[in-house]
Design a protein around this motif. Structure first.
Motif: not given
Length: 758
Positions: A168, A173, A301, A349, A351, A412, A642, A644-645, A647-648
């Motif tokens: 990563i 991130r 973020e 980014n 986003t 997202d 986290l 806001s992620d 995938n995590l």
């Protein structure tokens, strides 16, 4: 009749601009003094060739006049006024800096008392970074341990030692620019021989909180005209610390790094919107606003959502023609340039390209281009044009955002919409991640204790008073502008129109929108409450606010200007004295109270990991605990804390299956797919009984428990994994081997070779 011509010099009582104009007038004034030989005083002041009582014109002989140059004390008065303003600014700045420094010292002392920080060992100090926030400090340590700053930066961009099986860009991130800047400063300032790395790190955060408080001070001072308002704002901020800052919960959080920059940006914007500023001051505010907007976007973020709310407030100001179009164009340039630079520095980014802020800017600029005559015409036509303007801006913005999300892989957006649908009761879901976020305190409605605490500190009653007056005056101003009346650029105290000041109108919209969001999401209170303190302090200390009230009441018995000046001084004094008397002993008691924070079970767990596990081991567990494991041991983990992620969050859901009603084989397959070496089961999660527990969310998500009309139905044929594995029988012993346990944690090794025992 004697003719006398006198040149009268008026002494004007006005604002500073009039004072500056008077400086350019000649210093010497000439008076013509007559020495009449006769005649009465009634003849004085007659015009040239004026008529007498009988209407006849009498020819008079020239009267001898003496021209006497009179030295008026203009230079002295101007110098005295300039010196007074200079002293007022000097002492105000001194008070602002002193408040900030004292608050930083208070935070440092309170933190040391709470955790016995200076008396702890390095491991115990790192464990004080609660809720997984210590993960950020790990990267700060990594940057200092690297042979050079460039090498450490490169290793973070291609990090394959944090999340198992993934490489990563940790800077992108996790928004690690605060750690990069802090580690760089620690290196270049030569602080290695002066202060320990951990003290330098938390000291940087405490220093930013001092900047935060100073910016609130300056903002309230600029709006009210007196630095007494700044001191009152800081006092309320410190008293309501539990609702104004997250410093008590976790120091390295992104909000604690970002919000001081946002506070400085709001202060610069407040000065920029003001009409009564010089061109040099306006340029300074513009440059400050540009720098702080970019920095705010860079370090957090979620910052573009906050700036979207701010942009919405400014959009309303522009739509109602309450701010010059030139200034709005400059602010749009700040937003666009900051978004572009943040997009570049955050490694493209995507986003930011689909952010609501950019969509609002695009829609607003296009609507401006197509509606150049929107602010012209009678009131009915202007209102209709205004509704058309709103429709055009938001429809264009939504269309732009939709197209960006279709063209770019932004994942997202759909999840946020689904989350909001469930939040507002428009839909239901069994999705674990959505329900987990809804169970977070920050996304729930605030409790009544929030408003009770603000009322006890006296800030909430005065806030409603100030907000009501400013809002009604703002509505009056909007009506005047829609009716075609020009807006004043200079304001006098006796006008009683506080709603005609653009900076005041902006803060009215600012506090209303953030206040509404706070009623929906408890976490927004950390954005709203500080500005409640600032806005309320400005109002009670502003003579313009009281003058507005007296103009509405048409007060005649007492001169309203005098009474407003008296109230704007007396009320803050009374409030300040009562706060000092009631809360000063409490604040001092907090500093004198020695608290003890010592988590022996976690210390024991981390010590065992450091000494008994290989360096390449991978650990699975709750994200909060894994953040601590990563900080203190450096081992790879399966997930990170986290929210806001996406995938995590999905990886965290897989790891949490150890608390579900799943079979040993199913859990083993999940953990091995994440290359897990050890799994940590926490007793507190396994035995949790409160609502919104991890176990309940997993049961609903997996379909093992169904709620139907108040009835609960269970469909799982397996027991809860975290309970069953402690029984130490097959098939659990085939896949897992317990290697460590204490009262809080049970650690199991994931067997690489399965041994079947019956």
């Amino acid at each position: 009749m004697t003719e006398v011509r006198c040149r009268k010099t008026d002494t004007l009582e006005g604002d500073d601009e009039e004072g500056e104009k008077r400086q350019t007038e000649p210093e010497l004034q000439t008076q013509i003094v007559s020495e009449p030989s006769g005649g009465s005083g009634d003849d004085l002041g007659q015009k040239d060739g004026g008529e007498g009582d009988n209407g006849d014109h009498k020819e008079e002989e020239p009267t001898e006049t003496t021209e006497i140059p009179v030295q008026r004390p203009k230079t002295t008065a101007t110098s005295s006024g300039f010196l007074q303003r200079l002293l007022r600014v000097f002492f105000g700045c001194l008070a602002a800096v002193a408040c900030g420094m004292l608050y930083a010292v208070y935070l440092s002392t309170y933190h040391d008392r709470k955790f016995w920080f200076s008396a702890r060992q390095e491991l115990e100090r790192e464990l004080t970074f609660q809720a997984g926030s210590g993960l950020y400090y790990y990267y700060y340590k990594h940057m200092l341990a690297a042979p050079s700053f460039e090498r450490g930066f490169y290793e973070l961009m291609v990090d394959n030692r944090t999340i198992s099986g993934q490489t990563i860009n940790a800077v992108e991130r996790l928004s690690l620019y605060p750690e990069l800047m802090t580690s760089f400063l620690y290196r270049v300032t030569g602080s290695q021989d002066v202060v320990e790395p951990i003290y330098f790190y938390i000291g940087a955060v405490f220093g930013l909180q001092a900047v935060y408080v100073t910016a609130l001070f300056v903002c309230s001072w600029v709006m009210s005209g007196t630095w007494v308002a700044g001191m009152l704002a800081v006092a309320w901020y410190v008293i309501d610390r539990a609702d104004t800052t997250k410093m008590d919960h976790a120091i390295p959080l992104r909000e604690n790094w970002a919000l001081p920059y946002f506070s400085c940006q709001v202060a610069a914007l407040t000065g920029f919107l003001s009409n009564n500023i010089s061109s040099a001051t306006e340029m300074f505010c513009y440059l400050s606003m540009s720098a702080t907007t970019f920095t705010f976007l860079l370090v957090w973020e979620h910052s573009h959502y906050v700036l979207f709310i701010q942009g919405l407030c400014l959009f309303l100001l522009d739509s109602f023609d309450l701010v010059p179009s030139r200034k709005m164009a400059d602010i749009h340039k700040v937003y666009l340039s900051s978004l572009f630079l943040a997009y570049v520095f955050q490694f493209q980014n995507q986003t930011l390209l689909s952010s609501p802020l950019l969509s609002l800017l695009i829609g607003s600029m296009l609507a401006r281009y197509f509606q150049q005559r929107m602010k012209m015409g009678p009131i009915v036509a202007r209102v209709m044009k205004l509704f058309l303007h709103f429709h055009l801006v938001f429809s264009t913005g939504i269309t732009f955002s939709y197209l960006v999300k279709k063209l770019l892989p932004v994942s997202d957006g759909d999840f946020i919409l689904k989350f909001l649908e469930v939040k507002f009761g428009l839909n239901t879901t069994t999705d674990f991640v959505t329900n987990l976020l809804l169970c977070q305190e920050r996304f729930q409605r605030p409790g009544e204790d929030l408003f009770l605490r603000l009322t006890q500190a006296s800030v909430l009653p005065f806030y409603f008073l100030v907000l009501t007056v400013c809002l009604l005056s703002t509505l009056q101003t909007i009506y005047r502008r829609l009716s075609g009346q020009p807006m004043k650029t200079t304001h006098r105290l006796d006008d009683g129109r506080i709603g005609e000041q653009p900076e005041v109108v902006y803060h009215v919209f600012h506090t209303l929108i953030f206040g509404g969001l706070t009623l929906l999401f408890d976490g927004v209170k950390y954005l709203w409450t500080p500005y409640v303190c600032m806005f309320t302090a400005f109002g009670v200390c502003s003579p313009n606010l009281w003058m507005t009230v007296f103009r509405w009441l048409k007060l005649k018995s007492v001169h309203p200007v005098v009474l407003s000046l008296i109230l704007s001084t007396a009320i803050p004094t009374i409030i300040g004295f009562s706060l000092w008397r009631e809360y000063c002993p409490r604040v001092l008691a907090e500093l004198s109270d020695l608290q003890e924070f010592y988590d022996s079970d976690t210390v024991e767990l981390i010590s065992w990991i450091r000494s008994q596990t290989p360096v390449a081991a991978v650990f699975a567990g709750s994200p909060q605990l894994l953040g601590t494991v990563k900080l203190c041991s450096g081992s790879a983990v399966t997930s990170l804390p986290l929210y806001s992620d996406m995938n995590l969050l999905r990886r965290s859901e897989d790891t949490y299956q150890v608390y579900a009603m799943r079979s040993a084989e199913e859990v083993y397959k999940i953990l091995t797919s994440q290359k897990t070496s050890y799994v940590i089961i926490e007793e507190s999660i396994c035995t949790e009984l409160k609502g919104c527990s991890i176990k309940d969310l997993l049961d609903v998500s997996n379909g093992h428990v169904v709620y139907d009309r108040g009835e609960v139905y269970s469909f799982s044929k397996h027991g809860r994994f975290c309970h069953e594995i402690k029984m130490n029988y097959s098939p659990y012993t085939n896949y897992f081997t317990r290697v460590f346990w204490n009262r809080s944690y049970h650690v199991y090794k994931v067997n690489s070779v399965i041994s079947f025992q019956y």
